[in-house]
Design a protein around this motif. Structure first.
Motif, PDB file in Angstrom:
ATOM      1  N   UNK A   1      52.267  33.054  56.992  1.00 18.24           N
ATOM      2  CA  UNK A   1      51.866  32.523  55.696  1.00 18.24           C
ATOM      3  C   UNK A   1      52.290  31.065  55.609  1.00 18.24           C
ATOM      4  N   UNK A   2      51.974  30.425  54.493  1.00 19.31           N
ATOM      5  CA  UNK A   2      52.333  29.020  54.322  1.00 19.31           C
ATOM      6  C   UNK A   2      53.819  28.891  54.012  1.00 19.31           C
ATOM      7  N   UNK A   3      54.332  27.694  54.185  1.00 18.15           N
ATOM      8  CA  UNK A   3      55.750  27.451  53.922  1.00 18.15           C
ATOM      9  C   UNK A   3      56.063  27.725  52.453  1.00 18.15           C
ATOM     10  N   UNK A   4      55.184  27.274  51.552  1.00 17.29           N
ATOM     11  CA  UNK A   4      55.429  27.469  50.116  1.00 17.29           C
ATOM     12  C   UNK A   4      55.482  28.947  49.748  1.00 17.29           C
ATOM     13  N   UNK A   5      54.520  29.728  50.239  1.00 18.39           N
ATOM     14  CA  UNK A   5      54.509  31.152  49.925  1.00 18.39           C
ATOM     15  C   UNK A   5      55.674  31.867  50.599  1.00 18.39           C
ATOM     16  N   UNK A   6      56.045  31.437  51.781  1.00 21.47           N
ATOM     17  CA  UNK A   6      57.193  32.038  52.463  1.00 21.47           C
ATOM     18  C   UNK A   6      58.466  31.828  51.655  1.00 21.47           C
ATOM     19  N   UNK A   7      58.601  30.657  51.051  1.00 21.02           N
ATOM     20  CA  UNK A   7      59.770  30.395  50.214  1.00 21.02           C
ATOM     21  C   UNK A   7      59.773  31.296  48.978  1.00 21.02           C
ATOM     22  N   UNK A   8      58.606  31.534  48.395  1.00 19.79           N
ATOM     23  CA  UNK A   8      58.525  32.432  47.238  1.00 19.79           C
ATOM     24  C   UNK A   8      58.841  33.871  47.638  1.00 19.79           C
ATOM     25  N   UNK A   9      58.360  34.290  48.818  1.00 17.75           N
ATOM     26  CA  UNK A   9      58.685  35.634  49.314  1.00 17.75           C
ATOM     27  C   UNK A   9      60.184  35.768  49.544  1.00 17.75           C
ATOM     28  N   UNK A  10      60.807  34.719  50.088  1.00 15.44           N
ATOM     29  CA  UNK A  10      62.247  34.752  50.324  1.00 15.44           C
ATOM     30  C   UNK A  10      63.009  34.828  49.009  1.00 15.44           C
ATOM     31  N   UNK A  11      62.532  34.098  48.000  1.00 17.56           N
ATOM     32  CA  UNK A  11      63.172  34.148  46.686  1.00 17.56           C
ATOM     33  C   UNK A  11      63.096  35.555  46.106  1.00 17.56           C
ATOM     34  N   UNK A  12      61.931  36.185  46.188  1.00 18.88           N
ATOM     35  CA  UNK A  12      61.793  37.551  45.663  1.00 18.88           C
ATOM     36  C   UNK A  12      62.665  38.529  46.439  1.00 18.88           C
ATOM     37  N   UNK A  13      62.765  38.343  47.747  1.00 19.07           N
ATOM     38  CA  UNK A  13      63.623  39.172  48.596  1.00 19.07           C
ATOM     39  C   UNK A  13      65.086  39.018  48.171  1.00 19.07           C
ATOM     40  N   UNK A  14      65.519  37.792  47.922  1.00 24.33           N
ATOM     41  CA  UNK A  14      66.899  37.547  47.500  1.00 24.33           C
ATOM     42  C   UNK A  14      67.177  38.152  46.125  1.00 24.33           C
ATOM     43  N   UNK A  15      66.242  37.993  45.196  1.00 22.67           N
ATOM     44  CA  UNK A  15      66.423  38.560  43.860  1.00 22.67           C
ATOM     45  C   UNK A  15      66.498  40.083  43.916  1.00 22.67           C
ATOM     46  N   UNK A  16      65.642  40.679  44.725  1.00 18.70           N
ATOM     47  CA  UNK A  16      65.622  42.132  44.899  1.00 18.70           C
ATOM     48  C   UNK A  16      66.970  42.630  45.425  1.00 18.70           C
ATOM     49  N   UNK A  17      67.459  42.007  46.482  1.00 22.21           N
ATOM     50  CA  UNK A  17      68.722  42.451  47.068  1.00 22.21           C
ATOM     51  C   UNK A  17      69.909  42.175  46.152  1.00 22.21           C
TER      52      UNK A  17
END
Length: 222
Positions: A67-83
C-alpha cells in the motif's frame, strides 16, 4: 471503562472461543460522518451523458499486499490504538493482550476495503456473497476462528489520523459485548490481526480489521 475486563475468567474465555467458532463475529458496519463537511447536491447525469460500465467495474478487488506510505501509516496507527486498548482492558496473563500483525490478513483486509470503496457498498460480504471467512481462506491462512470489523468515515478529515482515531473511538464507545465492534476488538481469543485501509479524494475512508485465533496458540481457557 478500564476495569471492564479485569474480572475476565477462564470460563469467559472458553465462551468467547466457542461463540467465535460457532458464528464468526461480524458486527454491523459503523459509519462516521464529519459534521463540518458540506456534502452538497448529488450529481445527476443529464440525458446526454453516456455511462459505460465494463467488466473491470464489476470485478471484485483482489487482495492487496502493498500500500502507499500514507495508508500504511494510518494502518499502523489503528494497529497501535487497537493493541493499546487490548493492553488496557485485557489481563496480561492471557498472553493475547497484544495482537501480532499478519501480512496476509492485511492483504485480505486491504482488498476488501478497496473493493467496498470502488464498487460503493459497505458490508462484510461482497455483492457476490463472498464472506470474510472465505476471503481469509483464499489467502491460505490457517485459523481456529476468525472475525472482522469494518468502519467508514465520510468527510474532509478522511485520509487523516482523525478518521482512524474517530473510528477506533466509536468502536470502543460501544457497550461491553462479545458481538459488537468493541467486543470483537477486545476478544481474548484473537492472536493475530491484519488491517487494511482504503481512501479516495472525494472524502471517504474505509477500514477493515481481520482477526484470527491461530492454531496451536497458547491461550488459557481453550
Amino acid at each position: 471503562m478500564s476495569g471492564d475486563w479485569l474480572q475476565l475468567t477462564e470460563e469467559d474465555i472458553a465462551r468467547a472461543h466457542q461463540l467465535a467458532k460457532d458464528r464468526p463475529p461480524m458486527p454491523e458496519v459503523i459509519t462516521i460522518t464529519s459534521d463540518d463537511i458540506d456534502i452538497g447536491q448529488p450529481v445527476v447525469a443529464s440525458s446526454n451523458d453516456i455511462i459505460t460500465i465494463t467488466m473491470d467495474d464489476l470485478a471484485p478487488e483482489a487482495p492487496i499486499t502493498t500500500t502507499t506510505v500514507d495508508l500504511q501509516q494510518l494502518e499502523q496507527l489503528m494497529f497501535d490504538l487497537l493493541n493499546r486498548s487490548r493492553e488496557e482492558h485485557l489481563p496480561r496473563w492471557l498472553g493475547t493482550a497484544r495482537l501480532r500483525w499478519h501480512a496476509s490478513l492485511a492483504a485480505a483486509a486491504r482488498g476488501h476495503s478497496a473493493d467496498m470503496l470502488r464498487r460503493q457498498y459497505v458490508a462484510h460480504a461482497t455483492p457476490e456473497g463472498v464472506t470474510a471467512a472465505q476471503r481469509i481462506n483464499n489467502q491460505r491462512i490457517r485459523y481456529v476462528a476468525c472475525g472482522e470489523n469494518i468502519g467508514v468515515f465520510y468527510g474532509e478529515a478522511a485520509g487523516t489520523s482523525r478518521a482512524v482515531t474517530d473510528i477506533h473511538t466509536a468502536f470502543m464507545n460501544q457497550p461491553r459485548s462479545l458481538t459488537n465492534h468493541r467486543g470483537n476488538l477486545l476478544n481474548p481469543i484473537w492472536t493475530h490481526v491484519g488491517i487494511g485501509i482504503a481512501h479516495n479524494p472525494e472524502g471517504s475512508l474505509v477500514a477493515t480489521q481481520n482477526f484470527i485465533s491461530a492454531p496451536g496458540s497458547r491461550l488459557r481457557g481453550r
